[in-house]
Design an enzyme around this catalytic site. Structure first.
Site, short mmCIF file in Angstrom:
data_model
loop_
_atom_site.label_atom_id
_atom_site.label_comp_id
_atom_site.label_asym_id
_atom_site.label_seq_id
_atom_site.Cartn_x
_atom_site.Cartn_y
_atom_site.Cartn_z
N SER A 151 0.87 -1.18 0.00
CA SER A 151 0.00 0.00 0.00
C SER A 151 0.90 1.22 0.00
CB SER A 151 -0.85 0.02 1.27
OG SER A 151 -1.42 1.31 1.49
N TYR A 164 -2.75 -1.16 10.43
CA TYR A 164 -2.66 -1.34 8.97
C TYR A 164 -1.33 -0.79 8.43
CZ TYR A 164 -4.13 -1.12 4.06
OH TYR A 164 -4.21 -1.29 2.70
C1 BGC Z 1 -6.26 1.48 1.96
C2 BGC Z 1 -7.41 2.31 1.49
C3 BGC Z 1 -6.98 3.74 1.23
C4 BGC Z 1 -5.71 3.81 0.39
C5 BGC Z 1 -5.16 5.21 0.26
C6 BGC Z 1 -5.13 1.61 0.98
O1 BGC Z 1 -4.04 0.80 1.33
O2 BGC Z 1 -6.66 0.13 2.11
O3 BGC Z 1 -8.45 2.28 2.46
O4 BGC Z 1 -8.00 4.44 0.55
O5 BGC Z 1 -4.71 2.97 0.94
O6 BGC Z 1 -5.10 5.88 1.50
#
Ligand code: BGC
Length: 266
Positions: A151, A164
């Site tokens: 991410s 996360y």
């Molecule tokens: C998350 C999303 C978020 C995006 C940008 C992703 O890794 O799961 O919820 O919109 O990152 O912030």
């Protein structure tokens, strides 16, 4: 359009969102696809049906990627179906958001277990098979490919999402360390770091016009991503077209990591 012919790809968390998009695209490119799911069997079967309808080969396999025996079972089932595996898409992931002071240990642990430990368990089983089998030149010049779906939050801090962001930051150095270790075996290891992609995980950030407008302030390229944006990058990273790309993160984020807040500030 057949860059993955004859190769077997396991895509974890493929019943929805980015995983679903990657599974469909890999099916189109000729891969035999293991559509992994944990709870949503019906949606996983729909992905399988769609791949088959397009002339591809796929099977749905249930496994919670955070549980070692289930991961081992998923690989065994893959070997029974297709003989071996060539590509692992480490995609399963979840959010359990909370303000830091309110974050429970259970929510911290579950996100780390699925997003980070799950990727470790799957990568380890895939690497064992890649190294046991070695390069099969008719299929690929590499012995195997591991792609970790990370991410933008592997580098962008995210208040209210500490579990996360920590899991994604962990993926970055896990991926690079595995890449360093497995390179001599011709196993390629990389990550894709998606930005905001329209999937169920972030639905509230884009489903109404006002939320989408606010989200777009973070995206210089001016549109929210779709799963195909990530899926096309995943096919390229899994194919021999990217053979010299190893141990890196490919950001697919419409420029989110360009920190657009600095455009007229700082
Ligand atoms: C998350 C999303 C978020 C995006 C940008 C992703 O890794 O799961 O919820 O919109 O990152 O912030």
């Amino acid at each position: 359009m057949s860059r993955l012919t004859g190769q077997t790809a396991i895509v974890t968390g493929a019943s929805s969102g980015i995983g679903r998009g990657i599974a469909l695209q890999m099916g189109k490119e000729g891969a035999q696809v293991v559509v992994n799911f944990n709870s949503n069997e019906k949606s996983a079967q729909e992905v399988v049906d769609e791949i088959r309808a397009g002339g591809g080969t796929a099977v749905a396999v249930k496994a919670d990627v955070s549980k070692e025996p289930e991961v081992i079972g998923m690989f065994e089932q893959t070997f029974r179906e297709f003989g071996t595996v060539d590509i692992l898409i480490n995609n399963s992931g979840m959010q359990k958001d909370a303000a830091f002071l309110e974050m429970s240990l259970a929510d911290w642990q579950r996100v780390i277990d699925v997003n980070l430990t799950g990727q470790f368990l799957c990568a380890r089983e895939a690497a064992k098979e890649f190294i046991r089998r070695g390069v099969v030149p008719e299929r690929s010049v590499a012995a195997g490919k591991i792609i970790c779906i990370s991410s933008v939050h592997e580098v962008i801090p995210w208040a209210g999402h500490v579990n996360y962001a920590a899991s994604k930051g962990g993926i970055m150095l896990m991926m690079k360390s595995i890449a360093q270790e497995l390179a001599p075996h011709k196993v390629r290891v990389n990550s894709i770091a998606p930005g905001a992609i329209k999937t169920p995980i972030n639905r509230e950030a884009w489903e109404d016009k006002a939320s989408e407008k606010k989200l777009l302030e973070l995206i210089p390229y001016g549109r929210v991503g779709v799963p195909e944006d990530v899926a096309k990058a995943a096919v390229w990273l899994a194919s021999d077209d990217s053979d010299y790309v190893h141990g890196t993160t490919l950001f697919v984020d419409g420029g989110m990591t360009l920190y657009p807040g600095f455009e007229d500030n700082g």
